[in-house]
Design a protein around this motif. Structure first.
Motif, PDB file in Angstrom:
ATOM      1  N   ASP A 191       0.852  -1.190   0.000  1.00  0.00           N
ATOM      2  CA  ASP A 191       0.000   0.000   0.000  1.00  0.00           C
ATOM      3  C   ASP A 191       0.888   1.240   0.000  1.00  0.00           C
ATOM      4  OD1 ASP A 191      -1.621   2.234   0.788  1.00  0.00           O
ATOM      5  OD2 ASP A 191      -3.116   0.852   1.593  1.00  0.00           O
ATOM      6  N   ILE A 192       0.911   1.967  -1.085  1.00  0.00           N
ATOM      7  CA  ILE A 192       1.779   3.134  -1.202  1.00  0.00           C
ATOM      8  C   ILE A 192       1.481   4.164  -0.120  1.00  0.00           C
ATOM      9  CG2 ILE A 192       2.153   5.205  -2.626  1.00  0.00           C
ATOM     10  CD1 ILE A 192       2.390   3.427  -5.046  1.00  0.00           C
ATOM     11  N   GLU A 193       0.210   4.408   0.144  1.00  0.00           N
ATOM     12  CA  GLU A 193      -0.132   5.452   1.117  1.00  0.00           C
ATOM     13  C   GLU A 193       0.356   5.084   2.517  1.00  0.00           C
ATOM     14  OE1 GLU A 193      -0.935   8.209   0.036  1.00  0.00           O
ATOM     15  OE2 GLU A 193      -1.563   7.666  -1.978  1.00  0.00           O
ATOM     16  N   LYS A 194       0.277   3.804   2.877  1.00  0.00           N
ATOM     17  CA  LYS A 194       0.748   3.381   4.199  1.00  0.00           C
ATOM     18  C   LYS A 194       2.266   3.467   4.308  1.00  0.00           C
ATOM     19  CE  LYS A 194      -3.099   0.376   5.500  1.00  0.00           C
ATOM     20  NZ  LYS A 194      -3.527  -1.023   5.820  1.00  0.00           N
ATOM     21  N   ALA A 195       2.947   3.353   3.178  1.00  0.00           N
ATOM     22  CA  ALA A 195       4.411   3.421   3.192  1.00  0.00           C
ATOM     23  C   ALA A 195       4.921   4.854   3.234  1.00  0.00           C
ATOM     24  CB  ALA A 195       4.971   2.711   1.957  1.00  0.00           C
ATOM     25  N   MET A 196       4.102   5.814   2.846  1.00  0.00           N
ATOM     26  CA  MET A 196       4.558   7.194   2.712  1.00  0.00           C
ATOM     27  C   MET A 196       5.145   7.810   3.986  1.00  0.00           C
ATOM     28  SD  MET A 196       4.680   8.435  -0.291  1.00  0.00           S
ATOM     29  CE  MET A 196       4.703  10.204   0.001  1.00  0.00           C
ATOM     30  N   PRO A 197       4.539   7.631   5.156  1.00  0.00           N
ATOM     31  CA  PRO A 197       5.084   8.318   6.334  1.00  0.00           C
ATOM     32  C   PRO A 197       6.568   8.039   6.599  1.00  0.00           C
ATOM     33  CG  PRO A 197       2.894   7.513   6.824  1.00  0.00           C
ATOM     34  CD  PRO A 197       3.261   6.961   5.479  1.00  0.00           C
ATOM     35  N   ILE A 198       7.002   6.800   6.397  1.00  0.00           N
ATOM     36  CA  ILE A 198       8.403   6.492   6.695  1.00  0.00           C
ATOM     37  C   ILE A 198       9.332   7.124   5.659  1.00  0.00           C
ATOM     38  CG2 ILE A 198       8.638   4.296   5.452  1.00  0.00           C
ATOM     39  CD1 ILE A 198      10.021   3.238   8.019  1.00  0.00           C
ATOM     40  N   TYR A 199       8.934   7.109   4.385  1.00  0.00           N
ATOM     41  CA  TYR A 199       9.808   7.643   3.348  1.00  0.00           C
ATOM     42  C   TYR A 199       9.720   9.167   3.254  1.00  0.00           C
ATOM     43  CZ  TYR A 199      10.435   2.788   2.092  1.00  0.00           C
ATOM     44  OH  TYR A 199      10.750   1.438   2.151  1.00  0.00           O
ATOM     45  N   ARG A 200       8.564   9.708   3.479  1.00  0.00           N
ATOM     46  CA  ARG A 200       8.392  11.165   3.413  1.00  0.00           C
ATOM     47  C   ARG A 200       8.765  11.849   4.732  1.00  0.00           C
ATOM     48  NH1 ARG A 200       2.592  11.834   2.782  1.00  0.00           N
ATOM     49  NH2 ARG A 200       2.648  11.427   5.026  1.00  0.00           N
ATOM     50  N   ASP A 201       8.167  11.383   5.836  1.00  0.00           N
ATOM     51  CA  ASP A 201       8.266  12.128   7.095  1.00  0.00           C
ATOM     52  C   ASP A 201       9.527  11.808   7.884  1.00  0.00           C
ATOM     53  OD1 ASP A 201       5.787  13.149   6.397  1.00  0.00           O
ATOM     54  OD2 ASP A 201       4.701  11.595   7.499  1.00  0.00           O
ATOM     55  N   ILE A 202      10.082  10.610   7.728  1.00  0.00           N
ATOM     56  CA  ILE A 202      11.325  10.271   8.425  1.00  0.00           C
ATOM     57  C   ILE A 202      12.537  10.491   7.524  1.00  0.00           C
ATOM     58  CG2 ILE A 202      12.658   8.408   9.486  1.00  0.00           C
ATOM     59  CD1 ILE A 202      10.032   7.226  10.509  1.00  0.00           C
ATOM     60  N   LEU A 203      12.461  10.003   6.288  1.00  0.00           N
ATOM     61  CA  LEU A 203      13.625  10.039   5.394  1.00  0.00           C
ATOM     62  C   LEU A 203      13.664  11.264   4.486  1.00  0.00           C
ATOM     63  CD1 LEU A 203      13.740   6.244   4.488  1.00  0.00           C
ATOM     64  CD2 LEU A 203      15.166   7.463   6.147  1.00  0.00           C
ATOM     65  N   GLY A 204      12.606  12.069   4.494  1.00  0.00           N
ATOM     66  CA  GLY A 204      12.653  13.364   3.814  1.00  0.00           C
ATOM     67  C   GLY A 204      12.327  13.373   2.337  1.00  0.00           C
ATOM     68  N   TYR A 205      11.727  12.302   1.816  1.00  0.00           N
ATOM     69  CA  TYR A 205      11.339  12.287   0.397  1.00  0.00           C
ATOM     70  C   TYR A 205       9.957  12.933   0.271  1.00  0.00           C
ATOM     71  CZ  TYR A 205      15.366   9.372  -0.551  1.00  0.00           C
ATOM     72  OH  TYR A 205      16.654   8.906  -0.685  1.00  0.00           O
ATOM     73  N   ASP A 206       9.970  14.261   0.246  1.00  0.00           N
ATOM     74  CA  ASP A 206       8.738  15.036   0.369  1.00  0.00           C
ATOM     75  C   ASP A 206       8.171  15.514  -0.962  1.00  0.00           C
ATOM     76  OD1 ASP A 206      10.889  16.720  -0.104  1.00  0.00           O
ATOM     77  OD2 ASP A 206      10.193  18.308   1.232  1.00  0.00           O
ATOM     78  N   GLU A 215       8.240   8.123  17.596  1.00  0.00           N
ATOM     79  CA  GLU A 215       7.013   8.919  17.494  1.00  0.00           C
ATOM     80  C   GLU A 215       6.175   8.502  16.289  1.00  0.00           C
ATOM     81  OE1 GLU A 215       8.423  12.899  17.288  1.00  0.00           O
ATOM     82  OE2 GLU A 215       8.752  13.107  19.454  1.00  0.00           O
ATOM     83  N   MET A 216       6.859   8.093  15.214  1.00  0.00           N
ATOM     84  CA  MET A 216       6.163   7.724  13.980  1.00  0.00           C
ATOM     85  C   MET A 216       5.709   6.265  13.970  1.00  0.00           C
ATOM     86  SD  MET A 216       6.021  10.429  12.011  1.00  0.00           S
ATOM     87  CE  MET A 216       5.610   9.617  10.479  1.00  0.00           C
ATOM     88  N   GLY A 217       6.010   5.528  15.026  1.00  0.00           N
ATOM     89  CA  GLY A 217       5.604   4.133  15.095  1.00  0.00           C
ATOM     90  C   GLY A 217       6.524   3.177  14.374  1.00  0.00           C
ATOM     91  N   HIS A 218       7.761   3.613  14.124  1.00  0.00           N
ATOM     92  CA  HIS A 218       8.767   2.765  13.482  1.00  0.00           C
ATOM     93  C   HIS A 218      10.033   2.746  14.339  1.00  0.00           C
ATOM     94  CE1 HIS A 218       6.453   2.302   9.773  1.00  0.00           C
ATOM     95  NE2 HIS A 218       6.169   3.579   9.862  1.00  0.00           N
ATOM     96  N   ILE A 247      15.464   0.270  10.946  1.00  0.00           N
ATOM     97  CA  ILE A 247      14.023   0.329  11.076  1.00  0.00           C
ATOM     98  C   ILE A 247      13.430  -0.481   9.933  1.00  0.00           C
ATOM     99  CG2 ILE A 247      13.906   2.545  12.285  1.00  0.00           C
ATOM    100  CD1 ILE A 247      13.328   3.909   9.622  1.00  0.00           C
ATOM    101  N   GLU A 248      12.131  -0.749  10.013  1.00  0.00           N
ATOM    102  CA  GLU A 248      11.438  -1.455   8.933  1.00  0.00           C
ATOM    103  C   GLU A 248      10.301  -0.603   8.415  1.00  0.00           C
ATOM    104  OE1 GLU A 248      10.021  -5.235  10.179  1.00  0.00           O
ATOM    105  OE2 GLU A 248      11.951  -5.915  10.983  1.00  0.00           O
ATOM    106  N   ASP A 249      10.075  -0.664   7.098  1.00  0.00           N
ATOM    107  CA  ASP A 249       8.880  -0.010   6.564  1.00  0.00           C
ATOM    108  C   ASP A 249       7.676  -0.915   6.852  1.00  0.00           C
ATOM    109  OD1 ASP A 249       8.551  -1.904   4.530  1.00  0.00           O
ATOM    110  OD2 ASP A 249       8.909  -0.508   2.889  1.00  0.00           O
ATOM    111  N   PRO A 250       6.456  -0.515   6.538  1.00  0.00           N
ATOM    112  CA  PRO A 250       5.288  -1.319   6.906  1.00  0.00           C
ATOM    113  C   PRO A 250       5.283  -2.736   6.348  1.00  0.00           C
ATOM    114  CG  PRO A 250       4.599   0.905   6.348  1.00  0.00           C
ATOM    115  CD  PRO A 250       6.043   0.809   5.985  1.00  0.00           C
ATOM    116  N   ASP A 251       6.057  -2.988   5.295  1.00  0.00           N
ATOM    117  CA  ASP A 251       6.112  -4.321   4.698  1.00  0.00           C
ATOM    118  C   ASP A 251       7.377  -5.082   5.094  1.00  0.00           C
ATOM    119  OD1 ASP A 251       3.652  -4.340   2.965  1.00  0.00           O
ATOM    120  OD2 ASP A 251       4.636  -2.533   2.193  1.00  0.00           O
ATOM    121  N   GLY A 252       8.147  -4.529   6.026  1.00  0.00           N
ATOM    122  CA  GLY A 252       9.323  -5.226   6.525  1.00  0.00           C
ATOM    123  C   GLY A 252      10.608  -4.962   5.776  1.00  0.00           C
ATOM    124  N   THR A 253      10.598  -4.057   4.794  1.00  0.00           N
ATOM    125  CA  THR A 253      11.842  -3.708   4.102  1.00  0.00           C
ATOM    126  C   THR A 253      12.805  -3.077   5.100  1.00  0.00           C
ATOM    127  OG1 THR A 253      10.712  -3.376   2.002  1.00  0.00           O
ATOM    128  CG2 THR A 253      12.851  -2.299   2.260  1.00  0.00           C
TER     129      THR A 253
END
Length: 365
Positions: free
Chosen positions: A173-188, A278-281, A309-315
């Motif tokens: 699910d792209i939308e569920k993956a977004m917080p880790i890549y956008r909000d933690i890693l800065g791909y905004d 804070e982000m749940g990861h 850390i792991e993304d929602p799918d364990g990457t």
């Protein structure tokens, strides 16, 4: 909100292999990954969640291409037989299923690589969803690399390709993956987002299916010691729409053959730890918890801290804060990064000294 940590860029993508020297020689020949930043043959004591609960000895190196981009962490178990994947990876399978390699001219790179007998090209250059030409190739070990358009060059050595420019990561699910890549890693920045059947994927297994694809990048240039060397990078999230993707490392260990992790160069691990919690990861591995405050983890000729850390799918996403790197091994000359402004890139003359760490393929055993 201004974050108190720095993401300087993609430091490397880990590649598990069955023959360390053979694989490194190949990656020097094809991708010019000939700068040895570090190499060691030690026990991975802290990775127990991903190594069957037991410390595992391995041989590993981090190799760079001075033309810019991230490097490869080439990795082989020393006392355990690596377990190859027992199925063919399909587009969108969960994890890093393709590594992006930067090229200043994709068509010329295709022609150049087509002359190499040890390169298996997958299809021909096609237009990706970002409007740029791209093509894929497969190494002798089954790993897929995507050559992508990215013109910046750190040190011009006359090559058409540099190092890692990003990764294609399968998600459910792209939308569920977004917080880790956008909000933690800065791909905004969403550079492209399309759903359908794509010509550039058709040369890959299951590439003729329907997918949603989103290419992410960052709105501002990265900061930090190695930010100019690593350069701009891209994360492409790929969601299969017609089948359930498989987890690439299901039933296997970290370090087994394939793309193990994507690793980011960071500063201020403490602030990053707090953000991830804070982000749940939360960190699943944290080297700083095994040492007294201020101490570094020994990485052979280098030193620093690392976490996962792991993304929602364990990457698996690795976060490395380098404290010391070698510059001239023969003179025992290294660089202490703790004494430098964490936001300021290292001078080009200083990083230019990494040329003294070049490896000749014939010396690898």
């Amino acid at each position: 909100m201004k974050e108190n940590y720095i993401i300087s860029g993609i430091q490397q993508i880990g590649i598990g292999v069955e023959n360390f020297a053979e694989a490194w020689r190949y990656y020097i020949d094809v991708f010019n990954m000939n700068i040895r930043i570090l190499e060691d043959d030690k026990v991975a004591e802290l990775m127990l969640p991903y190594t069957g609960g037991k410390p595992q000895k391995r041989r590993a190196c981090i190799a760079l291409n001075l033309q810019g981009g991230g490097g490869f962490e080439i990795w082989q178990y020393s006392e355990r037989k690596p377990k190859p994947i027992d199925f063919e990876i399909q587009v969108g399978d969960l994890g890093v299923f393709a590594a992006k390699i930067k090229s200043r001219n994709v068509d010329k790179t295709y022609k150049e690589l087509s002359k190499k007998q040890n390169v298996k090209l997958l299809g021909k250059p096609e237009t990706s969803i970002d409007g740029h030409k791209t093509f894929f190739l497969k190494d002798p070990y089954g790993n897929i690399f995507q050559i992508v358009h990215e013109q910046t060059v750190y040190k011009d050595e006359g090559r058409l390709t540099g190092g890692i420019a990003g990764a294609m990561i399968g998600v459910t699910d792209i939308e569920k993956a977004m917080p880790i890549y956008r909000d933690i890693l800065g791909y905004d920045v969403i550079e492209a987002d399309k759903t359908g059947i794509f010509d550039d994927l058709k040369a890959l297994p299951s590439g003729d299916g329907r997918y949603r694809r989103r290419i992410l990048t960052h709105s501002k240039p990265r900061k930090g010691s190695f930010s100019e060397l690593f350069g701009k990078s891209f994360i492409e999230l790929v969601q299969p729409l017609e089948r359930a993707p498989r987890k690439i490392y299901e039933g296997r260990y970290w370090g087994d053959p394939g793309f193990i992790q994507i690793c980011f160069d960071v500063r201020n691990t403490d602030a990053l730890r707090k953000k991830c919690e804070e982000m749940g990861h939360p960190f699943t591995v944290d080297s700083s918890q095994s040492f007294k405050e201020g101490e570094s983890f020994d990485m052979g000729e280098a030193a620093g801290q690392f976490a996962y850390i792991e993304d929602p799918d364990g990457t698996l996403i690795e976060l490395v804060e380098a404290h010391k790197i070698p510059l001239m091994k023969k003179l025992n000359l290294s660089l202490n990064l703790r004494n430098r402004n964490p936001e300021k890139p290292l001078p080009r003359w200083m990083l230019g000294m990494l040329r003294f760490l070049k490896v000749k393929p014939e010396t690898l055993k």
